[in-house]
Design a protein around this motif. Structure first.
Motif, PDB file in Angstrom:
ATOM      1  N   UNK A 152      73.410  56.652   2.770  1.00 42.84           N
ATOM      2  CA  UNK A 152      73.760  55.743   1.688  1.00 42.84           C
ATOM      3  C   UNK A 152      75.051  54.966   1.975  1.00 42.84           C
ATOM      4  N   UNK A 153      76.064  55.618   2.501  1.00 41.22           N
ATOM      5  CA  UNK A 153      77.324  54.931   2.780  1.00 41.22           C
ATOM      6  C   UNK A 153      77.148  53.904   3.889  1.00 41.22           C
ATOM      7  N   UNK A 154      76.318  54.249   4.902  1.00 36.64           N
ATOM      8  CA  UNK A 154      76.015  53.276   5.961  1.00 36.64           C
ATOM      9  C   UNK A 154      75.373  52.021   5.384  1.00 36.64           C
ATOM     10  N   UNK A 155      74.468  52.218   4.423  1.00 41.04           N
ATOM     11  CA  UNK A 155      73.765  51.086   3.812  1.00 41.04           C
ATOM     12  C   UNK A 155      74.743  50.208   3.034  1.00 41.04           C
ATOM     13  N   UNK A 179      67.432  40.042  13.400  1.00 44.05           N
ATOM     14  CA  UNK A 179      67.048  40.776  12.195  1.00 44.05           C
ATOM     15  C   UNK A 179      66.161  39.916  11.313  1.00 44.05           C
ATOM     16  N   UNK A 180      66.494  38.650  11.191  1.00 49.64           N
ATOM     17  CA  UNK A 180      65.691  37.728  10.391  1.00 49.64           C
ATOM     18  C   UNK A 180      64.305  37.543  10.998  1.00 49.64           C
ATOM     19  N   UNK A 181      64.258  37.521  12.324  1.00 51.55           N
ATOM     20  CA  UNK A 181      62.976  37.390  13.011  1.00 51.55           C
ATOM     21  C   UNK A 181      62.105  38.608  12.758  1.00 51.55           C
ATOM     22  N   UNK A 182      62.701  39.804  12.809  1.00 51.35           N
ATOM     23  CA  UNK A 182      61.958  41.037  12.554  1.00 51.35           C
ATOM     24  C   UNK A 182      61.404  41.048  11.139  1.00 51.35           C
ATOM     25  N   UNK A 206      60.367  53.575   2.922  1.00 51.28           N
ATOM     26  CA  UNK A 206      61.188  52.437   3.362  1.00 51.28           C
ATOM     27  C   UNK A 206      61.371  52.467   4.879  1.00 51.28           C
ATOM     28  N   UNK A 207      61.464  53.657   5.416  1.00 52.27           N
ATOM     29  CA  UNK A 207      61.570  53.804   6.873  1.00 52.27           C
ATOM     30  C   UNK A 207      60.283  53.323   7.546  1.00 52.27           C
ATOM     31  N   UNK A 208      59.147  53.571   6.910  1.00 52.70           N
ATOM     32  CA  UNK A 208      57.875  53.088   7.452  1.00 52.70           C
ATOM     33  C   UNK A 208      57.797  51.560   7.407  1.00 52.70           C
ATOM     34  N   UNK A 209      58.352  50.951   6.363  1.00 53.76           N
ATOM     35  CA  UNK A 209      58.409  49.490   6.318  1.00 53.76           C
ATOM     36  C   UNK A 209      59.202  48.975   7.502  1.00 53.76           C
ATOM     37  N   UNK A 210      60.365  49.579   7.744  1.00 54.04           N
ATOM     38  CA  UNK A 210      61.200  49.180   8.873  1.00 54.04           C
ATOM     39  C   UNK A 210      60.460  49.394  10.200  1.00 54.04           C
ATOM     40  N   UNK A 257      66.813  43.614  -4.878  1.00 56.42           N
ATOM     41  CA  UNK A 257      68.005  43.450  -4.045  1.00 56.42           C
ATOM     42  C   UNK A 257      68.301  44.744  -3.291  1.00 56.42           C
ATOM     43  N   UNK A 258      68.221  45.852  -4.019  1.00 56.67           N
ATOM     44  CA  UNK A 258      68.531  47.150  -3.409  1.00 56.67           C
ATOM     45  C   UNK A 258      67.480  47.524  -2.369  1.00 56.67           C
ATOM     46  N   UNK A 259      66.200  47.262  -2.662  1.00 53.92           N
ATOM     47  CA  UNK A 259      65.137  47.557  -1.692  1.00 53.92           C
ATOM     48  C   UNK A 259      65.326  46.722  -0.429  1.00 53.92           C
ATOM     49  N   UNK A 260      65.599  45.425  -0.596  1.00 49.08           N
ATOM     50  CA  UNK A 260      65.779  44.563   0.574  1.00 49.08           C
ATOM     51  C   UNK A 260      67.002  44.983   1.387  1.00 49.08           C
ATOM     52  N   UNK A 261      68.092  45.319   0.711  1.00 44.82           N
ATOM     53  CA  UNK A 261      69.292  45.789   1.403  1.00 44.82           C
ATOM     54  C   UNK A 261      68.985  47.043   2.214  1.00 44.82           C
ATOM     55  N   UNK A 262      68.279  47.989   1.610  1.00 41.83           N
ATOM     56  CA  UNK A 262      67.996  49.257   2.275  1.00 41.83           C
ATOM     57  C   UNK A 262      67.094  49.069   3.488  1.00 41.83           C
ATOM     58  N   UNK A 263      66.023  48.283   3.347  1.00 45.36           N
ATOM     59  CA  UNK A 263      65.116  48.047   4.475  1.00 45.36           C
ATOM     60  C   UNK A 263      65.853  47.346   5.609  1.00 45.36           C
ATOM     61  N   UNK A 264      66.649  46.333   5.294  1.00 43.68           N
ATOM     62  CA  UNK A 264      67.399  45.610   6.322  1.00 43.68           C
ATOM     63  C   UNK A 264      68.366  46.534   7.043  1.00 43.68           C
ATOM     64  N   UNK A 265      69.018  47.421   6.276  1.00 47.67           N
ATOM     65  CA  UNK A 265      69.969  48.352   6.872  1.00 47.67           C
ATOM     66  C   UNK A 265      69.271  49.367   7.766  1.00 47.67           C
ATOM     67  N   UNK A 266      68.106  49.875   7.336  1.00 46.59           N
ATOM     68  CA  UNK A 266      67.370  50.851   8.141  1.00 46.59           C
ATOM     69  C   UNK A 266      66.856  50.201   9.421  1.00 46.59           C
ATOM     70  N   UNK A 267      66.370  48.964   9.350  1.00 47.26           N
ATOM     71  CA  UNK A 267      65.960  48.240  10.552  1.00 47.26           C
ATOM     72  C   UNK A 267      67.120  48.146  11.537  1.00 47.26           C
ATOM     73  N   UNK A 268      68.320  48.036  11.007  1.00 49.53           N
ATOM     74  CA  UNK A 268      69.514  47.889  11.842  1.00 49.53           C
ATOM     75  C   UNK A 268      70.119  49.224  12.260  1.00 49.53           C
TER      76      UNK A 268
END
Length: 372
Positions: free
Chosen positions: A44-47, A366-369, A334-338, A28-39
């Protein structure tokens, strides 16, 4: 709705916490972080804020049974992820979704994360070595450099992660080592290594073999010439190679060496021509023509323009102040994943910053990405 493909490859990462005390699942935390970085989120507070704003959408993919974790929880969990397990998961994901073509240039190079320095003395910023597929423009893997070591020791670990059979691996002079060349050959790939003063004997022999022949070869028309025109700057280059390595005693120590080459260049900036030629020397296990060597050497710099520059401009990597022990290296991954997800999305034909803003505005985009 099914989980994004990349999550499947990170399920094997061990959760570093005591299982009886786990409130928020690691995935859950990994998915949240990757989605937030893509956006476009930076810290941490932004995420955490992104998670609260997008909780209903996030639950389409992962449960978040106990809501969004606090930012200090996100930071603590990410910082404790085993980097070796993360690297293995990342490379396994890329082996599945990125098919390399025979002869594709894989550039290996390092980048310092300037904002990851130790707060007390503003030193010891993290150095990360990455592998970049130049044709596909994606990151294949990464390995952090130990603070008490250097890039040379990180390259074997990075090569261990890669599936590069039939590819041409390019590395700058730091990686021009016999042991590195051997490991590339062991991976059934070829190398193209820049030769500088750290290999003095080899450099001297290549200079002696090629420099006297530059003018002669130019008359015979066997040089490869190219020009590069940019705003206020023109660069002109010519390349010469030799496959007769018997006269070079140093090349016998280099596994499967078949080609040596030199690229001579000069610049013309704002109408002023440089009075000096610059020379770059190479050794390769591939049988390369002058044109092939010049093009491959040029492609190597895509890791600077196509990855490092985009990470700084699009993701503001150098400005990132994530310094918690262990967090900087995992967050870089995680940034590289994004990065790879955003690069794969081509319907919105704008740069990384614009794609990130669109992902923040539109969960459909975001879902498409994330589906790529």
């Amino acid at each position: 709705m099914s989980d994004p493909l990349f999550l499947e490859y990170f399920e094997s990462i061990d959760d570093p916490r005591q299982q009886g005390k786990v409130v928020h699942k690691l995935l859950d935390i990994i998915f949240l972080t990757v989605s937030a970085v893509i956006s476009g989120c930076q810290g941490w507070e932004d995420i955490e804020d992104f998670g609260h704003d997008r909780l209903n959408w996030l639950r389409k993919f992962v449960p978040f049974k106990n809501g969004i974790p606090r930012h200090d929880t996100i930071a603590r969990v990410i910082s404790r992820i085993d980097i070796t397990q993360f690297q293995d998961s990342f490379s396994s994901w890329m082996k599945t979704c990125c098919k390399l073509t025979h002869g594709e240039v894989i550039a290996l190079d390092g980048k310092r994360l300037k904002g990851s320095f130790t707060q007390a003395d503003r030193r010891d910023a993290l150095f990360m070595v990455s592998a970049f597929a130049c044709e596909n423009s994606v990151v294949l893997g990464q390995a952090p450099v130990d603070k008490k070591s250097n890039e040379i020791n990180a390259l074997p670990e990075l090569l261990r992660l890669l599936e590069i059979k039939g590819c041409l691996v390019t590395i700058d002079a730091m990686g021009c080592q016999k042991s590195i060349a051997q490991k590339i050959i062991d991976k059934e790939a070829d190398y193209l290594l820049a030769v500088k003063a750290n290999q003095k004997a080899l450099l001297k022999q290549i200079e002696s073999a090629l420099l006297p022949k530059l003018a002669e070869q130019a008359k015979g028309g066997v040089l490869f010439n190219e020009a590069d025109y940019q705003r206020n700057r023109e660069e002109f280059r010519c390349c010469a190679v030799s496959h007769d390595l018997k006269q070079l005693s140093e090349t016998v120590h280099w596994k499967s060496a078949k080609t040596i080459g030199v690229i001579a260049s000069y610049r013309k900036e704002k109408g002023k021509i440089s009075n000096e030629l610059s020379y770059r020397y190479y050794i390769s296990s591939a049988h390369l023509t002058a044109e092939e060597l010049a093009i491959s050497a040029r492609q190597h710099w895509q890791i600077e323009n196509g990855l490092h520059w985009r990470l700084d401009v699009g993701f503001r990597e150098d400005g990132c102040r994530i310094r918690r022990q262990g967090a900087a290296s995992v967050f870089a991954g995680l940034r590289h994943i994004a990065f790879n997800h955003l690069k794969a999305e081509t319907s919105f034909k704008k740069g990384m910053p614009a794609k990130q803003k669109k992902a923040m505005r539109s969960t459909d985009y975001l879902e498409k990405v994330l589906s790529l």
